[in-house]
Design a protein around this motif. Sequence first.
Motif, PDB file in Angstrom:
ATOM      1  N   THR A 113    -166.127  -2.765 -13.180  1.00 27.14           N
ATOM      2  CA  THR A 113    -164.884  -1.979 -14.275  1.00 27.14           C
ATOM      3  C   THR A 113    -163.763  -1.605 -13.682  1.00 27.14           C
ATOM      4  N   GLU A 114    -163.901  -2.107 -12.199  1.00 31.67           N
ATOM      5  CA  GLU A 114    -162.073  -1.318 -11.629  1.00 31.67           C
ATOM      6  C   GLU A 114    -160.845  -3.373 -11.827  1.00 31.67           C
ATOM      7  N   ALA A 115    -162.234  -3.972 -11.807  1.00 30.17           N
ATOM      8  CA  ALA A 115    -161.644  -5.514 -11.846  1.00 30.17           C
ATOM      9  C   ALA A 115    -161.070  -5.848 -13.673  1.00 30.17           C
ATOM     10  N   ALA A 116    -162.113  -4.464 -13.908  1.00 32.46           N
ATOM     11  CA  ALA A 116    -161.359  -5.189 -15.551  1.00 32.46           C
ATOM     12  C   ALA A 116    -160.808  -4.411 -15.799  1.00 32.46           C
ATOM     13  N   LEU A 117    -160.463  -3.047 -15.199  1.00 38.18           N
ATOM     14  CA  LEU A 117    -159.023  -2.180 -15.713  1.00 38.18           C
ATOM     15  C   LEU A 117    -157.896  -2.875 -15.373  1.00 38.18           C
ATOM     16  N   ARG A 118    -157.995  -3.624 -13.898  1.00 37.73           N
ATOM     17  CA  ARG A 118    -156.594  -4.841 -13.374  1.00 37.73           C
ATOM     18  C   ARG A 118    -156.337  -5.463 -14.457  1.00 37.73           C
ATOM     19  N   GLU A 119    -157.340  -6.100 -14.825  1.00 36.48           N
ATOM     20  CA  GLU A 119    -156.808  -6.696 -15.901  1.00 36.48           C
ATOM     21  C   GLU A 119    -156.565  -6.832 -17.113  1.00 36.48           C
ATOM     22  N   LEU A 151    -160.512  -8.777 -32.147  1.00 40.14           N
ATOM     23  CA  LEU A 151    -161.065  -8.952 -30.338  1.00 40.14           C
ATOM     24  C   LEU A 151    -162.018  -8.035 -29.818  1.00 40.14           C
ATOM     25  N   VAL A 152    -163.235  -7.580 -29.896  1.00 35.54           N
ATOM     26  CA  VAL A 152    -164.136  -7.029 -28.868  1.00 35.54           C
ATOM     27  C   VAL A 152    -164.487  -7.777 -27.691  1.00 35.54           C
ATOM     28  N   GLY A 153    -164.879  -6.978 -26.309  1.00 34.82           N
ATOM     29  CA  GLY A 153    -165.597  -7.746 -25.849  1.00 34.82           C
ATOM     30  C   GLY A 153    -166.280  -6.448 -25.062  1.00 34.82           C
ATOM     31  N   LEU A 154    -167.662  -6.834 -25.122  1.00 31.46           N
ATOM     32  CA  LEU A 154    -168.684  -5.965 -24.604  1.00 31.46           C
ATOM     33  C   LEU A 154    -169.375  -6.559 -23.754  1.00 31.46           C
ATOM     34  N   THR A 155    -169.643  -5.349 -22.820  1.00 31.61           N
ATOM     35  CA  THR A 155    -170.510  -5.726 -21.130  1.00 31.61           C
ATOM     36  C   THR A 155    -171.128  -4.832 -20.736  1.00 31.61           C
ATOM     37  N   PRO A 156    -172.328  -5.163 -21.105  1.00 25.44           N
ATOM     38  CA  PRO A 156    -173.807  -4.040 -20.542  1.00 25.44           C
ATOM     39  C   PRO A 156    -173.502  -4.651 -18.880  1.00 25.44           C
ATOM     40  N   LEU A 157    -173.178  -3.381 -17.829  1.00 23.34           N
ATOM     41  CA  LEU A 157    -173.367  -3.307 -16.698  1.00 23.34           C
ATOM     42  C   LEU A 157    -174.492  -2.614 -15.866  1.00 23.34           C
ATOM     43  N   LEU A 184    -168.549  -1.515 -20.775  1.00 26.81           N
ATOM     44  CA  LEU A 184    -167.537  -1.628 -21.051  1.00 26.81           C
ATOM     45  C   LEU A 184    -167.062  -1.790 -22.480  1.00 26.81           C
ATOM     46  N   ILE A 185    -165.983  -1.287 -23.953  1.00 23.88           N
ATOM     47  CA  ILE A 185    -165.944  -1.888 -24.057  1.00 23.88           C
ATOM     48  C   ILE A 185    -164.278  -2.874 -24.677  1.00 23.88           C
ATOM     49  N   LEU A 186    -163.498  -3.618 -24.305  1.00 23.00           N
ATOM     50  CA  LEU A 186    -162.662  -4.034 -24.508  1.00 23.00           C
ATOM     51  C   LEU A 186    -162.212  -4.208 -25.411  1.00 23.00           C
ATOM     52  N   GLU A 187    -161.213  -4.450 -25.921  1.00 28.11           N
ATOM     53  CA  GLU A 187    -160.433  -4.279 -27.397  1.00 28.11           C
ATOM     54  C   GLU A 187    -158.849  -5.105 -27.629  1.00 28.11           C
ATOM     55  N   HIS A 188    -158.851  -6.507 -27.949  1.00 30.51           N
ATOM     56  CA  HIS A 188    -157.182  -6.477 -28.519  1.00 30.51           C
ATOM     57  C   HIS A 188    -157.363  -6.684 -29.744  1.00 30.51           C
ATOM     58  N   ASN A 189    -155.892  -5.567 -30.237  1.00 28.42           N
ATOM     59  CA  ASN A 189    -155.076  -5.842 -31.341  1.00 28.42           C
ATOM     60  C   ASN A 189    -156.472  -4.713 -32.107  1.00 28.42           C
ATOM     61  N   THR A 190    -156.558  -3.406 -30.712  1.00 31.92           N
ATOM     62  CA  THR A 190    -157.276  -2.195 -31.745  1.00 31.92           C
ATOM     63  C   THR A 190    -157.014  -1.820 -32.978  1.00 31.92           C
ATOM     64  N   GLY A 191    -158.193  -1.588 -33.529  1.00 29.72           N
ATOM     65  CA  GLY A 191    -157.804  -0.838 -34.908  1.00 29.72           C
ATOM     66  C   GLY A 191    -157.190  -1.502 -36.378  1.00 29.72           C
ATOM     67  N   ARG A 192    -157.440  -2.973 -35.878  1.00 29.70           N
ATOM     68  CA  ARG A 192    -156.124  -3.874 -36.639  1.00 29.70           C
ATOM     69  C   ARG A 192    -157.477  -4.452 -37.767  1.00 29.70           C
ATOM     70  N   PHE A 198    -155.453  -5.308 -22.745  1.00 30.73           N
ATOM     71  CA  PHE A 198    -156.085  -5.609 -23.913  1.00 30.73           C
ATOM     72  C   PHE A 198    -156.353  -4.045 -23.353  1.00 30.73           C
ATOM     73  N   GLY A 199    -157.317  -3.152 -24.740  1.00 29.01           N
ATOM     74  CA  GLY A 199    -157.673  -1.776 -24.183  1.00 29.01           C
ATOM     75  C   GLY A 199    -159.326  -2.178 -23.232  1.00 29.01           C
ATOM     76  N   LEU A 200    -159.340  -0.807 -23.294  1.00 29.63           N
ATOM     77  CA  LEU A 200    -160.803  -0.575 -22.497  1.00 29.63           C
ATOM     78  C   LEU A 200    -161.420   0.455 -22.449  1.00 29.63           C
ATOM     79  N   GLN A 201    -162.222   1.005 -22.667  1.00 33.32           N
ATOM     80  CA  GLN A 201    -162.927   1.989 -22.873  1.00 33.32           C
ATOM     81  C   GLN A 201    -164.091   1.653 -22.252  1.00 33.32           C
ATOM     82  N   ILE A 202    -164.429   3.141 -21.214  1.00 29.95           N
ATOM     83  CA  ILE A 202    -165.732   3.212 -20.289  1.00 29.95           C
ATOM     84  C   ILE A 202    -166.735   3.920 -20.751  1.00 29.95           C
TER      85      ILE A 202
END
Length: 497
Positions: free
Chosen positions: A198-204, A307-313, A242-250, A210-214
């Motif tokens: 999660t920390e690595a994803a936050l840095r990226e 674009l939405v990315g979902l990563t169950p960790l 993790l919920i990663l999002e590009h163009n959030t809400g578009r 891109f947006g990131l919700q945990i």
Amino acid sequence: MKIQLQSPDRSCECNVMIVPWCKSDTIPAQLSGYDAALSHEISRSIEQGKLEGKEGEMAVFPSYGKLPAKRILLAGVGSPDKLDRHILRKVLHTAYRQCLRDETAAIRLSLLASHFSADELVFEAATCLYSAAYTFDRYQEKLDKTPSRLSSLFIQIDRKAKDHAAVLREAEITGNAINLARDLVNTPANHMTPALFTEAALREAKNAGFGLQILEQKDIQELGMEALLAVSRGSTEPPKFLILEHNTGRTDLPTVVLAGKGVTFDSGGISIKPSRNMHEMKTDMAGAAAVVGTLSVASQLKLPLHLVGLTPLTENMPDGRATRPGDIVKAMNGKTIEILNTDAEGRLILGDTLCYAERFKPDYLIDLATLTGACIVALGHEAAAVLGNNAHLIDLLKQASGLCDERIWQLPIWEEYREDLKSDIADIANIGKSGAAGTIEGAAFLEAFAGSQAWAHLDIAGVANTTKPRFYSIPGATGYGVSLLLQFLKLLSTTGV
């Protein structure tokens, strides 16, 4: 790494000039200048049969100060009628690896101009360099404190450099994102827990924009993701989602959801794996790593997609609290699952993830997972399996595969495979009764949670990691999936849903 574009009529002072060329029994006209400067040593080698240009042939000619480049490296690509992207990439990787100890190199691509577009040549020349130069040595003592490393590459192309600047930028972003995914997968599991991923994803996310919700364990419980929680029960490391999002809400843009399996270490749980090669199970989050890499590229390139990315960790560990074979849990969509094998855990966490994806109303849903060893039995280490419920989506993925040399092969999901997953006491079992067709039945399980969404599953078990050197990778993670998904997203950006 500094990569610059240059016209081939300019002299280039460098350690080595790489010249890919097709098999021929006479010297190509574009090599005549080098040949004359080297007292016709190249043409003599061809005439004597010592040099043919066959695929993978590497011939080095020192210039002895007669050319701006200290050495000429002729890299054979083989017969021109068989030349394709796969061969080109193999040859480029081989050539680059011979130059990694040099400080500067150049590559002249004009001899291949009739086989590929200029943009294709620039893109492959740059991305292959990032791949070939990749190392993972952060845990090794540096015995050689001052190794000479390739730091600069000049790509010589026949058109103006400014015409290809955007392509070069895309190649650099893509190459870095692939190597990011490789770093995530190669990192030992004690340094890549769900929290550290999660920390690595936050840095990226901060780097790429891109947006990131945990979602924490409490959030996961409130959502009713019992399948994900069942896998995490045996670990002291709490799960993350993790919920990663590009163009959030578009919502005016086509929506694509990417779901990546993120088991940061897989012991098999109570259905424990054999100890031999269990250390490789740190790679069981390669799907999640590819999703992070893809979101990074899409965001930096500003692709016109939602674009939405979902990563169950989670980890999958044995413990007094761990899920037992025979336990029944309820997934987010209300389906009950009989867990007959705790080592079939990837499909459990992805089942909940595919259910969660529905809230985004995606036009397309794609999951990536190192899901089954059966995929390696079926396809070896040469291709990922693709399965799904939408023919057009799978066709787009096949087109994307042809544009990036990340191979896929389609397998069916017939009714007989679904029947094999029926449980006597729950809605579905997590493995089939027959013990056969493991890759297909893993996908058939996921299909039950994809519902009516246009969905495709990529089983990347055989291609996410390699235990031996291959032309595209040193031993370890390959970064598979980033290139494939990027090409898919670009196709979708231009053709629409």
